[in-house]
Scaffold this motif. Structure first.
Motif, PDB file in Angstrom:
ATOM      1  N   ASN A   4       0.836  -1.192   0.000  1.00 49.25           N
ATOM      2  CA  ASN A   4       0.000   0.000   0.000  1.00 49.25           C
ATOM      3  C   ASN A   4       0.876   1.249   0.000  1.00 49.25           C
ATOM      4  O   ASN A   4       1.757   1.390   0.855  1.00 49.25           O
ATOM      5  CB  ASN A   4      -0.904   0.007   1.238  1.00 49.25           C
ATOM      6  CG  ASN A   4      -1.664  -1.293   1.391  1.00 49.25           C
ATOM      7  OD1 ASN A   4      -2.560  -1.596   0.623  1.00 49.25           O
ATOM      8  ND2 ASN A   4      -1.283  -2.085   2.386  1.00 49.25           N
ATOM      9  N   LEU A   5       0.599   2.139  -0.944  1.00 45.99           N
ATOM     10  CA  LEU A   5       1.364   3.384  -1.040  1.00 45.99           C
ATOM     11  C   LEU A   5       0.632   4.501  -0.312  1.00 45.99           C
ATOM     12  O   LEU A   5      -0.559   4.729  -0.541  1.00 45.99           O
ATOM     13  CB  LEU A   5       1.560   3.765  -2.510  1.00 45.99           C
ATOM     14  CG  LEU A   5       2.376   5.037  -2.772  1.00 45.99           C
ATOM     15  CD1 LEU A   5       3.823   4.845  -2.327  1.00 45.99           C
ATOM     16  CD2 LEU A   5       2.312   5.425  -4.248  1.00 45.99           C
ATOM     17  N   ALA A  21      -4.568   4.434   6.665  1.00 48.44           N
ATOM     18  CA  ALA A  21      -3.618   3.613   5.922  1.00 48.44           C
ATOM     19  C   ALA A  21      -3.106   2.456   6.773  1.00 48.44           C
ATOM     20  O   ALA A  21      -2.979   1.322   6.300  1.00 48.44           O
ATOM     21  CB  ALA A  21      -2.459   4.476   5.432  1.00 48.44           C
ATOM     22  N   LEU A  22      -2.818   2.738   8.034  1.00 49.30           N
ATOM     23  CA  LEU A  22      -2.369   1.692   8.950  1.00 49.30           C
ATOM     24  C   LEU A  22      -3.435   0.613   9.128  1.00 49.30           C
ATOM     25  O   LEU A  22      -3.158  -0.587   9.031  1.00 49.30           O
ATOM     26  CB  LEU A  22      -2.039   2.296  10.317  1.00 49.30           C
ATOM     27  CG  LEU A  22      -0.728   3.048  10.473  1.00 49.30           C
ATOM     28  CD1 LEU A  22      -0.712   3.800  11.804  1.00 49.30           C
ATOM     29  CD2 LEU A  22       0.466   2.102  10.386  1.00 49.30           C
ATOM     30  N   GLU A  23      -4.654   1.063   9.379  1.00 50.11           N
ATOM     31  CA  GLU A  23      -5.749   0.118   9.623  1.00 50.11           C
ATOM     32  C   GLU A  23      -6.072  -0.684   8.362  1.00 50.11           C
ATOM     33  O   GLU A  23      -6.401  -1.865   8.432  1.00 50.11           O
ATOM     34  CB  GLU A  23      -6.993   0.868  10.115  1.00 50.11           C
ATOM     35  CG  GLU A  23      -6.826   1.559  11.467  1.00 50.11           C
ATOM     36  CD  GLU A  23      -6.779   0.581  12.635  1.00 50.11           C
ATOM     37  OE1 GLU A  23      -7.058  -0.618  12.424  1.00 50.11           O
ATOM     38  OE2 GLU A  23      -6.476   1.018  13.761  1.00 50.11           O
ATOM     39  N   PHE A  24      -5.971  -0.027   7.200  1.00 50.23           N
ATOM     40  CA  PHE A  24      -6.231  -0.721   5.941  1.00 50.23           C
ATOM     41  C   PHE A  24      -5.154  -1.784   5.703  1.00 50.23           C
ATOM     42  O   PHE A  24      -5.446  -2.899   5.271  1.00 50.23           O
ATOM     43  CB  PHE A  24      -6.272   0.263   4.784  1.00 50.23           C
ATOM     44  CG  PHE A  24      -6.710  -0.348   3.478  1.00 50.23           C
ATOM     45  CD1 PHE A  24      -8.060  -0.564   3.219  1.00 50.23           C
ATOM     46  CD2 PHE A  24      -5.785  -0.715   2.522  1.00 50.23           C
ATOM     47  CE1 PHE A  24      -8.477  -1.133   2.024  1.00 50.23           C
ATOM     48  CE2 PHE A  24      -6.182  -1.288   1.318  1.00 50.23           C
ATOM     49  CZ  PHE A  24      -7.537  -1.503   1.070  1.00 50.23           C
ATOM     50  N   ALA A  25      -3.909  -1.438   5.986  1.00 51.09           N
ATOM     51  CA  ALA A  25      -2.815  -2.395   5.847  1.00 51.09           C
ATOM     52  C   ALA A  25      -3.031  -3.599   6.747  1.00 51.09           C
ATOM     53  O   ALA A  25      -2.735  -4.744   6.365  1.00 51.09           O
ATOM     54  CB  ALA A  25      -1.485  -1.717   6.162  1.00 51.09           C
ATOM     55  N   GLN A  29      -3.631  -7.327   5.385  1.00 47.09           N
ATOM     56  CA  GLN A  29      -2.387  -7.993   5.772  1.00 47.09           C
ATOM     57  C   GLN A  29      -1.237  -7.553   4.858  1.00 47.09           C
ATOM     58  O   GLN A  29      -0.520  -8.381   4.280  1.00 47.09           O
ATOM     59  CB  GLN A  29      -2.577  -9.514   5.723  1.00 47.09           C
ATOM     60  CG  GLN A  29      -3.649 -10.003   6.688  1.00 47.09           C
ATOM     61  CD  GLN A  29      -3.876 -11.489   6.616  1.00 47.09           C
ATOM     62  OE1 GLN A  29      -3.662 -12.104   5.575  1.00 47.09           O
ATOM     63  NE2 GLN A  29      -4.307 -12.084   7.722  1.00 47.09           N
ATOM     64  N   GLY A  30      -1.085  -6.235   4.774  1.00 41.83           N
ATOM     65  CA  GLY A  30      -0.099  -5.679   3.870  1.00 41.83           C
ATOM     66  C   GLY A  30       0.932  -4.811   4.558  1.00 41.83           C
ATOM     67  O   GLY A  30       0.980  -4.721   5.786  1.00 41.83           O
ATOM     68  N   GLU A  31       1.743  -4.167   3.758  1.00 42.15           N
ATOM     69  CA  GLU A  31       2.758  -3.254   4.256  1.00 42.15           C
ATOM     70  C   GLU A  31       2.524  -1.876   3.670  1.00 42.15           C
ATOM     71  O   GLU A  31       1.741  -1.705   2.736  1.00 42.15           O
ATOM     72  CB  GLU A  31       4.147  -3.756   3.880  1.00 42.15           C
ATOM     73  CG  GLU A  31       4.389  -3.879   2.388  1.00 42.15           C
ATOM     74  CD  GLU A  31       5.768  -4.439   2.064  1.00 42.15           C
ATOM     75  OE1 GLU A  31       6.701  -3.626   1.921  1.00 42.15           O
ATOM     76  OE2 GLU A  31       5.901  -5.666   1.963  1.00 42.15           O
ATOM     77  N   ILE A 110       2.852  -1.716  -6.250  1.00 43.24           N
ATOM     78  CA  ILE A 110       1.816  -1.282  -5.308  1.00 43.24           C
ATOM     79  C   ILE A 110       0.441  -1.831  -5.699  1.00 43.24           C
ATOM     80  O   ILE A 110       0.090  -1.875  -6.879  1.00 43.24           O
ATOM     81  CB  ILE A 110       1.762   0.255  -5.253  1.00 43.24           C
ATOM     82  CG1 ILE A 110       3.104   0.825  -4.768  1.00 43.24           C
ATOM     83  CG2 ILE A 110       0.604   0.737  -4.386  1.00 43.24           C
ATOM     84  CD1 ILE A 110       3.476   0.440  -3.354  1.00 43.24           C
ATOM     85  N   ASP A 111      -0.335  -2.239  -4.697  1.00 42.80           N
ATOM     86  CA  ASP A 111      -1.694  -2.758  -4.916  1.00 42.80           C
ATOM     87  C   ASP A 111      -2.768  -1.714  -4.635  1.00 42.80           C
ATOM     88  O   ASP A 111      -3.805  -1.683  -5.312  1.00 42.80           O
ATOM     89  CB  ASP A 111      -1.943  -3.976  -4.018  1.00 42.80           C
ATOM     90  CG  ASP A 111      -1.002  -5.127  -4.330  1.00 42.80           C
ATOM     91  OD1 ASP A 111      -1.142  -5.727  -5.417  1.00 42.80           O
ATOM     92  OD2 ASP A 111      -0.127  -5.423  -3.486  1.00 42.80           O
ATOM     93  N   PHE A 112      -2.547  -0.868  -3.621  1.00 45.90           N
ATOM     94  CA  PHE A 112      -3.515   0.158  -3.237  1.00 45.90           C
ATOM     95  C   PHE A 112      -2.774   1.458  -2.928  1.00 45.90           C
ATOM     96  O   PHE A 112      -1.633   1.436  -2.474  1.00 45.90           O
ATOM     97  CB  PHE A 112      -4.303  -0.243  -1.979  1.00 45.90           C
ATOM     98  CG  PHE A 112      -5.208  -1.431  -2.142  1.00 45.90           C
ATOM     99  CD1 PHE A 112      -6.509  -1.271  -2.595  1.00 45.90           C
ATOM    100  CD2 PHE A 112      -4.759  -2.699  -1.839  1.00 45.90           C
ATOM    101  CE1 PHE A 112      -7.347  -2.361  -2.729  1.00 45.90           C
ATOM    102  CE2 PHE A 112      -5.586  -3.801  -1.976  1.00 45.90           C
ATOM    103  CZ  PHE A 112      -6.892  -3.631  -2.426  1.00 45.90           C
TER     104      PHE A 112
END
Length: 277
Positions: A4-5, A21-25, A29-31, A110-112
């Protein structure tokens, strides 16, 4: 693992979006890849023949120092929310914001994208009057737009606007995957105008195809598309609204071009914009 960018200028708007962004990651289960871009002023080097490079070096160093000072503040926010285990990397880039976002998307796979917006008054202004609007129309991956007024809360209901096109199903499946991870429900809205070409059989087919998914379909007859969507957000208590962006333009994809009336309202929920081929 999803990447995630998060573009940031370290403003209040961006800091609020960082929590999302933190909660979405965490959900996907992303970075996170934290990106800060800056544009150096243009000088005519004929007037600065000796210290031309020094000027640029000092300005670039100032940006680096700010970047270096701000990163610990963001890490402290992650610690406070017990999300310090989320992997974070950093990019500091000189140049145009959109160009650098596109470059990062390609190089970092990047995915999101998650980005704050100023939450300008009026529907069109929200998407077109900010850097966020430029990015939405310029990238081909999903983007979560977070207004300053949108304070993070657990996502329980995700709104999804559709025209029941076959190509919309891929986006709906993506949203359903996110919804299941956070145990949310999806409420799918189609505003049926007087010149609609969607049949009742099409709607029924979608309902049957997704009968075992946490999604509910709503068809509302109205020629006031934007106003109907806003009412839907309020009455169905939508936490995040998903909107599909089409190549020929965001508003042409969702609305009739003749609908130019502004809506005097401020958005206070995140908008997930998903590009459609």
């Amino acid at each position: 693992m999803k990447k995630n960018l998060f573009p940031t200028d370290f403003s209040e708007v961006a800091t609020n979006a960082f929590v999302h962004a933190l909660e979405f990651a965490k959900i996907v289960q992303g970075e996170l890849v934290l990106l800060h871009t800056f544009e150096l002023p243009i000088y005519d080097n004929q007037f600065f023949p000796e210290n031309y490079a020094v000027i640029y070096d000092s300005l670039a160093l100032a940006q680096f120092d700010m970047f270096k000072d701000e990163i610990p503040k963001l890490r402290a926010i992650a610690d406070e929310r017990h999300l310090d285990k989320i992997k974070m990397s950093h990019r500091l880039m000189d140049g145009n914001l959109l160009y650098n976002i596109k470059k990062s998307i390609k190089e970092d796979k990047i995915d999101f994208v998650i980005m704050g917006t100023s939450g300008a008054t009026g529907w069109e202004a929200f998407f077109m009057g900010t850097n966020t609007g430029a990015v939405i129309s310029g990238i081909d991956i999903p983007m979560l737009c977070v207004p300053l007024e949108a304070k993070f809360k657990k996502t329980e209901i995700i709104g999804f606007t559709t025209r029941f096109r076959t190509k919309d199903k891929k986006a709906l499946k993506m949203v359903l995957d996110i919804a299941k991870k956070t145990k949310a429900k999806v409420k799918c809205l189609y505003v049926k105008t007087s010149d609609s070409d969607v049949s009742n059989d099409t709607v029924t087919a979608w309902e049957e195809e997704f009968i075992n998914e946490p999604v509910e379909f709503f068809v509302i007859n109205s020629d006031e598309v934007k106003e109907t969507i806003l009412d839907f957000i309020m009455y169905k208590e939508i936490d995040v609204l998903t909107m599909l962006t089409y190549k020929r333009g965001f508003f042409e994809g969702i609305f009739k071009p003749s609908l130019t009336k502004k809506i005097a309202t401020n958005f206070d929920i995140p908008i997930l914009a998903i590009p459609i081929d």
